[in-house]
Design a protein around this motif. Structure first.
Motif, PDB file in Angstrom:
ATOM      1  N   ASN A 159      -6.757  -2.062  11.398  1.00 47.95           N
ATOM      2  CA  ASN A 159      -6.649  -3.140  10.414  1.00 47.95           C
ATOM      3  C   ASN A 159      -7.784  -4.145  10.563  1.00 47.95           C
ATOM      4  OD1 ASN A 159      -4.445  -2.340   8.856  1.00 47.95           O
ATOM      5  ND2 ASN A 159      -2.999  -3.011  10.417  1.00 47.95           N
ATOM      6  N   ARG A 218      -1.777 -11.583   0.535  1.00 46.80           N
ATOM      7  CA  ARG A 218      -2.863 -11.124   1.409  1.00 46.80           C
ATOM      8  C   ARG A 218      -3.980 -10.495   0.588  1.00 46.80           C
ATOM      9  NH1 ARG A 218      -6.310 -10.047   3.600  1.00 46.80           N
ATOM     10  NH2 ARG A 218      -6.840  -9.261   5.667  1.00 46.80           N
ATOM     11  N   TYR A 228       6.211  -5.740   4.215  1.00 43.52           N
ATOM     12  CA  TYR A 228       5.331  -4.823   3.469  1.00 43.52           C
ATOM     13  C   TYR A 228       5.803  -4.612   2.031  1.00 43.52           C
ATOM     14  CZ  TYR A 228       2.031  -0.853   3.183  1.00 43.52           C
ATOM     15  OH  TYR A 228       0.998  -0.001   2.872  1.00 43.52           O
ATOM     16  N   ASP A 233      -2.155  -1.076   6.727  1.00 44.62           N
ATOM     17  CA  ASP A 233      -1.463  -2.288   7.186  1.00 44.62           C
ATOM     18  C   ASP A 233      -0.152  -1.975   7.903  1.00 44.62           C
ATOM     19  OD1 ASP A 233      -0.129  -4.701   7.418  1.00 44.62           O
ATOM     20  OD2 ASP A 233      -0.329  -5.294   5.333  1.00 44.62           O
ATOM     21  N   ARG A 239       3.011 -11.335   7.622  1.00 44.99           N
ATOM     22  CA  ARG A 239       3.421 -10.009   7.170  1.00 44.99           C
ATOM     23  C   ARG A 239       3.983  -9.203   8.337  1.00 44.99           C
ATOM     24  NH1 ARG A 239       4.255  -5.273   8.386  1.00 44.99           N
ATOM     25  NH2 ARG A 239       2.192  -4.515   8.878  1.00 44.99           N
ATOM     26  N   GLN A 287     -10.845  -4.615   7.774  1.00 44.81           N
ATOM     27  CA  GLN A 287     -11.051  -5.940   7.195  1.00 44.81           C
ATOM     28  C   GLN A 287     -12.488  -6.411   7.414  1.00 44.81           C
ATOM     29  OE1 GLN A 287      -9.164  -7.541   5.255  1.00 44.81           O
ATOM     30  NE2 GLN A 287     -10.425  -9.389   5.081  1.00 44.81           N
ATOM     31  N   ARG A 291      -7.209  -0.642   3.575  1.00 44.77           N
ATOM     32  CA  ARG A 291      -6.615  -1.783   4.280  1.00 44.77           C
ATOM     33  C   ARG A 291      -5.136  -1.924   3.927  1.00 44.77           C
ATOM     34  NH1 ARG A 291      -4.508  -4.748   6.424  1.00 44.77           N
ATOM     35  NH2 ARG A 291      -4.865  -6.811   7.263  1.00 44.77           N
ATOM     36  N   GLY A 292      -4.837  -1.837   2.650  1.00 46.26           N
ATOM     37  CA  GLY A 292      -3.448  -1.963   2.216  1.00 46.26           C
ATOM     38  C   GLY A 292      -2.586  -0.820   2.743  1.00 46.26           C
ATOM     39  N   ASP A 293      -3.124   0.382   2.723  1.00 41.89           N
ATOM     40  CA  ASP A 293      -2.356   1.534   3.209  1.00 41.89           C
ATOM     41  C   ASP A 293      -2.115   1.461   4.716  1.00 41.89           C
ATOM     42  OD1 ASP A 293      -2.241   2.627   0.665  1.00 41.89           O
ATOM     43  OD2 ASP A 293      -3.914   4.005   0.970  1.00 41.89           O
ATOM     44  N   ASP A 353      -7.699 -12.356   0.146  1.00 45.51           N
ATOM     45  CA  ASP A 353      -8.758 -11.656   0.886  1.00 45.51           C
ATOM     46  C   ASP A 353     -10.162 -12.089   0.437  1.00 45.51           C
ATOM     47  OD1 ASP A 353     -10.520  -9.825   1.986  1.00 45.51           O
ATOM     48  OD2 ASP A 353      -9.455  -8.045   1.324  1.00 45.51           O
ATOM     49  N   LYS A 384      -9.096  -3.976  -8.225  1.00 47.05           N
ATOM     50  CA  LYS A 384      -9.630  -4.626  -7.027  1.00 47.05           C
ATOM     51  C   LYS A 384      -8.557  -4.682  -5.940  1.00 47.05           C
ATOM     52  CE  LYS A 384     -10.600  -8.581  -9.127  1.00 47.05           C
ATOM     53  NZ  LYS A 384     -10.019  -8.415 -10.454  1.00 47.05           N
ATOM     54  N   GLY A 385      -8.931  -5.231  -4.798  1.00 49.74           N
ATOM     55  CA  GLY A 385      -7.983  -5.371  -3.695  1.00 49.74           C
ATOM     56  C   GLY A 385      -6.894  -6.394  -3.949  1.00 49.74           C
ATOM     57  N   GLN A 435      -1.545 -12.347   7.325  1.00 45.71           N
ATOM     58  CA  GLN A 435      -1.375 -11.059   7.998  1.00 45.71           C
ATOM     59  C   GLN A 435      -0.349 -11.173   9.128  1.00 45.71           C
ATOM     60  OE1 GLN A 435      -2.371  -8.207   7.079  1.00 45.71           O
ATOM     61  NE2 GLN A 435      -1.562  -7.086   8.824  1.00 45.71           N
ATOM     62  N   THR A 487     -10.396  -1.829   0.295  1.00 46.21           N
ATOM     63  CA  THR A 487      -9.140  -2.577   0.147  1.00 46.21           C
ATOM     64  C   THR A 487      -7.941  -1.635   0.069  1.00 46.21           C
ATOM     65  OG1 THR A 487      -9.527  -2.716  -2.231  1.00 46.21           O
ATOM     66  CG2 THR A 487     -10.186  -4.610  -0.909  1.00 46.21           C
ATOM     67  N   GLY A 498       0.857  -1.177   0.000  1.00 48.90           N
ATOM     68  CA  GLY A 498       0.000   0.000   0.000  1.00 48.90           C
ATOM     69  C   GLY A 498       0.889   1.222   0.000  1.00 48.90           C
TER      70      GLY A 498
END
Lengths: 644, 644
Positions: free
Chosen positions: A394, B419, B409, A423, B401, A398, A419-421, B423, B233-234, B398, A416, A235
Motif C-alpha cells: 500500500n 481516501r 472497506y 488496500d 479505514r 501510493q 491501490r484501491g484493490d 488522494d 480517475k482514482g 487510511q 489508483t 476496490g
C-alpha cells in the motif's frame, strides 16, 4: 489469442540476471508461467460498475480456469498429490492482472476449495473437489462474522447435531453472528463452508466447519438462507462480497468437514486431537496457504506500481537546469530517487523473504516429512510476512501514484486501481496489527522454552541461543550470517556503513534486545496486581516493535542468501547495493532506537543519510534493469503513460 | 428539505467547548454555516458511474449555488468587495459533503472565477463574473500542460498578438503543450482561462492568461478547440477532467486578462510590473487562495475520517479479556489509541494552523493594508500547510479505514471514497514535494537577508533573529512562546516531557539548526566546481526536512495561541494534553535527529513512548468530546456502521 509483443520481451542482460536471481529457486517455474499465461485480457476496464465488473471477473476466471490457471494446487479428488508451489506461483501470476480475478480465484480455489480439501475427508473430496476446481460449483468461505473478525474463537454461529435425524442445524442466533465480507456470497456462491460452534447434546466442541448449500441451480436462495449484497467497496469491485445468515438450516450429517473432529451416527463426538485448543489451531493452521498467497500477491502489486513509476521517471522531464535545457529527468532528482529506489530495494528484500516462505510452505504442505515445529514456524512467518508485505504494498503503490503526479491519478495508468484493490489486503486473511501480535507471541513462546530450562544467570546465553540459533536455523543464510556477525561483533562501529556483517549484527541486536526486554516486561505484567488486561495492554507498541524487528532480520537474511545464490557477475554487485539500501533504510528508520540502546553512535547515525544518497546515485544508472528484475513484463503493465 | 436531526445535534459540554476553541476566531461564522448548510443531499451514491456522477455533482452544485453556497467570496462585478473569509469557510463546509462537489466548486468559482477576478480588469469582471457566480457560465482554469506540471514558467502554449487584427491567436504547438487534468474541460466548460507565453511582435513576455471560448451553447466544441475526456480517475468521479488543445484559435484582444500585463491596440506591451520574474510570481500569487482552500478541505476530510473511526472504536468490541467478558472496546486497546489519538491531536494542531492561515489570507486579500512581505509570507505558509495537511489527510483517512477493519472497506462507510477523492490533493494546486521546496527557498531568502548585513562573527545571532524574531513575528503566540522558551533554554532536559516551553524550544532548535546548516551547505554548493545541478541536488532531503521543521513550529505555535484563547475550564486541560500529544508525536518522529544533534539524551528519548501512552490513556475518556470538537456533525458522517 496472445499478443506476440508480450512474449518477445527484450530485457537488458542486467534485468534478465536480476529477474533470475529474484525468482530464486522458483525461477524456472515462474519463467514458464510468464511464457504461458494468457495475458491479452489482463486488466479490467475501470469504468465498469459493480455488476459489470462481477460479470467480467467471473468470465475471466472461467477463461483462466479453462486455460489451466486458477485451480492449480487444489486436488481434484481424494488422494491427489498436493501442489502448494503451483498454488502460490499461480496466485502470483494472477496478481499480474486484475486483482478482483486474483481474489475471486483465492476465494474459490484457495479458501473454499482449500477448506474442503484440508478440513474435509474422502466423501467431501470425491463429491465436491472436481466441481470446485472446474468452477462449476462456486462457493464461499464463511468464517468472519459481523461481530467477530479477528476473534475466530468467539464465532456465534451454531452447528447443532440433531440426534436421530442424522443431520445438523446451522443457525445464526444474533445479528452479530451474521457472516460478513464473504466473497461469492452476494451473487455467485452455491455452497458455503460455514464455520461455527459445534454443539452435540448440549456440549460445545469449539469451532468446526460444515458445508451448507446456499442457492439452487437457478441462483435462488434456498429456504432459511439469507444473503445480502455488501455492494460497492474501495476496490475489488469484481468480487461479490456479502453477508450470510442461517435460520435453522438443516444439512445432512456428512456435510460436516470432519477431518479434525466429527460426530458419529450415534451422536458421539470424535477427534484425532484431544486438546480443543490445539484442535482449533490445527484447523486454522491448514489455512496458512491463504496468507502466503496474499503476501505473494501484495508483493506483485507493489512491483507493478514501482515498475510503472520508475519507468515513468525515466521518461518524464521537469524543470530545466544547468546542462539540462530540456528539463531534468525525474529520476535524476535525488529526491525522486529517494522516493522510489529504497522501495525497489525493499521489494527485492521482501521478494527473497517470500521465496523462503513459499519454500517453507512446500516443505510443510508438499507431502514430505515435517515436524509440528516446522508447521508452527511456517504459520508465524506467513502471518508476519503477510502483514509487512501488504502494508509495504500500500505504501509503495501510493508513493508510485504520487511520483507520477496527476497522471498517476488517471485510472488508465493503473495505479489508483491497484491501490484501491490492494488496500484491503492489510485487513483480510488476518488484520495486520493482530498478525504482528501473533508473531511476537510465537517468539515469546520460543524464548520462554529456551529460557525455562536455565537459571537466571543463564539468561543472556539463552537469548543468544534463541535469536542466534533456534530461530535462525530455518533461514538458509544461517551460517553465512553467523560468520558475518562474528566478524563485527567486537567492534561494530569500525566497519563501513555498507558492511553486511554490521547490518546483520544491527538487525540481530534489535530483535534480540527488544525481545528480551519484552519478555521481562511480560513477566512483570503477569505478576502485577490490579487489572491484568491493562498490564498487558500497556505493552502494545513494544509487541509490534518486536514482530517487525524479527521480520526485518528474517528478510535481510533471505536477501543475503539470495545474493549468495546468484552466480551472475553483473547482477551481484547491484544486488549487494540493493541489499545495503534495504538494510540502511531499515536501520535508518529505527536509528533513534539504536542510539537509545547504545548500538549506534550519533556520528554514525548522521552519516546514514549520505550513505543512502550515495547508494541511490550508484543504483540510478541501473534503474531500468532494476525494474526488469522485478519480473513484471513491460507489456503487462498497461499504463497509458508508458505507451507513447 | 433539511432533516431536523441534523440541526438538533446534541453535543457533550466538552465537545461543544472544544469545537468552539478549534473554530477559533471564526467560530461564529462556522457555526452559522453548519446551521444553514443544505445537508440533506450531502453524499453521492458510490455506485454511480462517471457520467452519472458528473450529472449528480453538477445538479448538486447548482442547488448549492442557488442556496447561496458555492460562489461565496467571488465578486459579482467590478468593484465588489472581496470576501476571502467567505470563500474559505464555504469551501470548508462543502468539504463536509461529496468532495467532487467541493472540487468542482473550487474549479468554477475559485480557479476559473478567481482568475477572471484577480487577473482580469473591469470589462472582464462586468462581462463574466455574474454568469460565473450563477453557474450559467461553467469554465476552466487551463494552466497545467501534459509536459509541464509544476514548472509553470515553461508552459509552451502561445498567445500571439496579431497586429492590425485586434486579436490574439492561441495555439498548442506540441503534444506536450496540451492542457491536461483540467476540471470542466471534458464536458461542462464553456470558457477557459488559458495560460501561455504571450508573444508580441516576436518578443516573449512570459506567462499570461487569456479567455478562450470552448463550446457553443449546445455544448459542441468551437472550431480549433480540441478537448478529450481523461475519463475514470482514482476518485473525484464527478469532476470532468480533460485535456484541451488549441489549433490557432483566434480571440479578440480584450480577452487577455490584463491586470498585470496587456497589449494596446497599437501592439505595445504594457505592464505595471517591469520585472518579468516578479510579474510572473505576482500573477501566480493571486492564486494563493486555492492552496488555502485545499488545505482547509483536506483538514475537513481528515476530521470526517477520524470522527468515523473513533466513534466506531467506541462501539466495536473484539476479544474477551479479564473483566471484559463481552470483549474489549476497540478504543480501550492502547494500540488502537496509539493509532487514532495522535492523529486526532494532529488534526487539532493543523486546524489551529489553518485558522492562522485563513486569517493571513483575509489580511492580504480582504481589502485592508498589507505589505509585499505579508503577501509573500502568506504564499509560503499556504504552500507549506497545503503540503503537510493533504499528506496528513491521506495518512489519517487510511489509518481510519484500517482501524475500521473490513467495514472500513465498504463504500457505505465513506472512508474509501474519502481516501480516493483526497488522494490527488497531494498533487494538484502544487505537488507537495515541490511546495516544500518553495517553503525552504523562502526561508533561505529570509535567512540570507538577515545574514547579509552581518559579518561572519554575527552568524549565530542572525540565525537567532531569523528564527526567533523575523519569521516568528507573524504568529500570534510570539510573546508567549518566547517566554516559554526562555524559561527552559538553559536547562532543557530538566523539564518534564509535557513542558510546553521544552516543546517550543525543541521545535525551534530543529528549525534553526537545520536551516542554518542548510544555508551553509547551499553556500558551499554554490561555490563547488563541477556540475552545479548535482551540487544542489545532493541537498534534496535536507531541503524537505527544513520545510517540515518550519511548518511543525508554526503549527505548534498556532496550537499554543489557540489554547491561550480558550476560556473554557473543561476544554483547556484537554487541549493541553492534545497539544502535548501532538508535540511529542513530532519530537518522537524526529527523535533520532534530536539525539544526533545533542538536543535530546537517549534516556529522555526512551521515555517519550511511555509519555505518549500516558497521554493516550488520559485522553481516552474524552474520546467522544474530542471528535465532537473536530466539528463534523454526527448526522453528516453518513457511515452505515454508525447508524444502528
Amino acid at each position: 489469442m496472445t499478443l506476440l509483443a508480450e512474449r518477445t520481451e527484450t530485457l537488458t542482460t542486467l534485468g534478465s540476471a536480476l529477474r533470475r536471481a529474484l525468482d530464486g529457486a522458483f525461477a524456472d517455474v515462474r519463467a514458464a508461467g510468464r511464457e504461458s499465461f494468457p495475458a491479452d485480457n489482463l486488466l479490467r476496464d475501470p469504468t465498469l460498475g459493480v455488476e459489470a465488473s462481477r460479470d467480467w471477473v467471473f468470465a475471466r476466471l472461467r477463461e483462466l480456469t479453462e486455460a489451466g490457471f486458477g485451480s492449480t494446487g487444489l486436488p481434484r479428488a481424494a488422494g491427489d498429490a498436493p501442489d502448494p508451489l503451483g498454488a502460490v506461483t499461480t496466485f502470483e501470476l494472477l496478481a499480474h492482472g486484475d486483482l478482483s480475478v486474483t481474489i475471486k480465484s483465492g476465494v474459490q480455489f484457495g479458501l473454499f476449495g482449500g477448506a474442503v480439501a484440508n478440513l474435509g475427508t474422502e466423501w467431501h473430496h470425491d463429491t465436491y473437489l472436481g466441481d470446485i476446481a472446474a468452477l462449476r460449483l462456486p462457493g464461499c468461505f464463511a468464517m468472519t462474522e459481523l461481530g467477530h473478525g479477528s476473534d475466530v474463537a468467539s464465532l456465534e454461529t451454531t452447528i447443532t447435531f440433531l440426534p436421530g435425524q442424522d443431520a445438523f442445524e446451522v443457525d445464526t442466533p444474533t445479528p452479530a453472528a451474521t457472516k460478513a465480507y464473504i466473497g461469492n456470497a452476494a451473487r455467485d456462491g452455491k455452497l458455503a463452508v460455514v464455520f461455527g460452534q459445534l454443539v452435540v447434546a448440549g456440549e460445545r466442541h469449539g469451532v468446526h466447519a460444515v458445508l451448507v448449500p446456499l442457492r439452487d441451480p437457478a441462483g435462488d436462495l434456498l429456504p432459511g438462507v439469507h444473503a445480502a449484497d455488501q455492494g460497492h467497496k474501495g476496490g475489488l469491485l469484481g468480487v461479490d462480497n456479502g453477508t450470510l445468515a442461517f435460520d435453522h438450516v438443516r444439512v445432512p450429517r456428512r456435510m460436516l468437514l470432519d477431518r479434525y473432529g466429527g460426530v458419529a451416527a450415534d451422536g458421539g463426538y470424535h477427534s484425532s486431537i484431544d486438546n480443543p485448543n490445539r484442535r482449533f489451531f490445527t484447523m486454522l493452521g491448514t489455512l496458512v496457504r491463504g496468507r502466503v498467497c496474499i503476501a505473494a500477491g501484495a508483493g506483485i502489486a507493489a512491483r507493478r506500481a514501482l515498475s510503472i513509476a520508475v519507468r515513468y521517471g525515466l521518461r518524464r522531464r521537469q524543470f530545466p537546469a544547468p546542462g539540462r535545457p530540456d528539463g531534468v529527468l525525474l529520476l535524476d532528482y535525488l529526491t525522486h530517487q529517494r522516493r522510489l529506489l529504497p522501495l525497489v530495494a525493499r521489494s527485492y528484500a521482501l521478494g527473497f523473504a517470500q521465496n523462503e516462505l513459499t519454500a517453507a510452505l512446500v516443505a510443510v504442505q508438499g507431502g514430505s516429512e515435517h515436524t509440528e515445529r516446522d508447521a508452527r514456524e511456517l504459520e508465524t512467518r506467513a502471518a508476519g510476512l503477510k502483514a509487512v508485505t501488504t502494508w509495504f504494498a500500500n505504501a509503495a503503490i501510493q508513493e508510485a501514484r504520487e511520483a507520477c503526479g496527476g497522471a498517476g491519478y488517471l485510472s488508465a495508468n493503473q495505479l489508483t486501481g491497484l491501490r484501491g484493490d490492494a488496500d484491503i489486503f492489510a485487513t483480510f486473511e488476518g488484520d495486520n496489527t493482530v498478525l504482528l501480535q501473533l508473531v511476537t507471541k510465537a517468539l515469546l513462546t520460543d524464548y520462554r522454552q529456551a529460557w525455562s530450562g536455565l537459571d537466571r544467570g543463564g539468561l543472556v546465553q539463552a537469548t543468544a541461543r534463541v535469536v542466534g540459533g533456534t530461530v535462525l536455523e530455518r533461514t538458509a543464510a544461517n551460517l553465512v550470517v553467523e560468520r558475518l556477525v562474528a566478524s563485527v561483533r567486537r567492534r561494530p562501529e569500525e566497519t563501513t556503513l555498507v558492511d553486511r556483517g554490521w547490518h546483520a549484527w544491527m538487525f540481530e541486536e534489535r530483535e534480540r534486545h527488544s525481545l528480551e526486554s519484552l519478555a521481562r516486561r511480560m513477566r512483570a505484567a503477569g505478576r502485577a496486581a490490579g487489572d491484568s488486561f491493562e498490564a498487558f495492554n500497556a505493552l502494545g507498541d513494544h509487541v509490534g516493535f518486536v514482530a517487525r524487528a524479527h521480520l526485518e532480520r528474517v528478510t535481510l537474511e533471505a536477501f543475503i542468501a539470495g545474493i549468495a545464490a546468484c552466480p551472475d557477475p553483473e547482477a551481484r554487485p547491484v544486488l549487494e547495493r540493493l541489499c545495503s539500501l534495504y538494510a540502511l533504510g531499515s536501520i535508518g528508520a529505527d536509528r533513534a532506537w539504536f542510539q537509545e540502546h547504545n548500538r549506534l553512535s550519533s556520528g554514525r547515525a548522521k552519516a546514514l543519510g549520505e550513505q543512502v544518497n550515495q547508494l541511490c546515485r550508484e543504483l540510478r544508472p541501473h534503474a531500468l534493469g532494476l525494474v526488469e528484475g522485478l519480473g513484471i513484463p513491460e507489456g503487462w503493465l498497461g499504463a497509458a503513460i508508458l505507451q507513447d
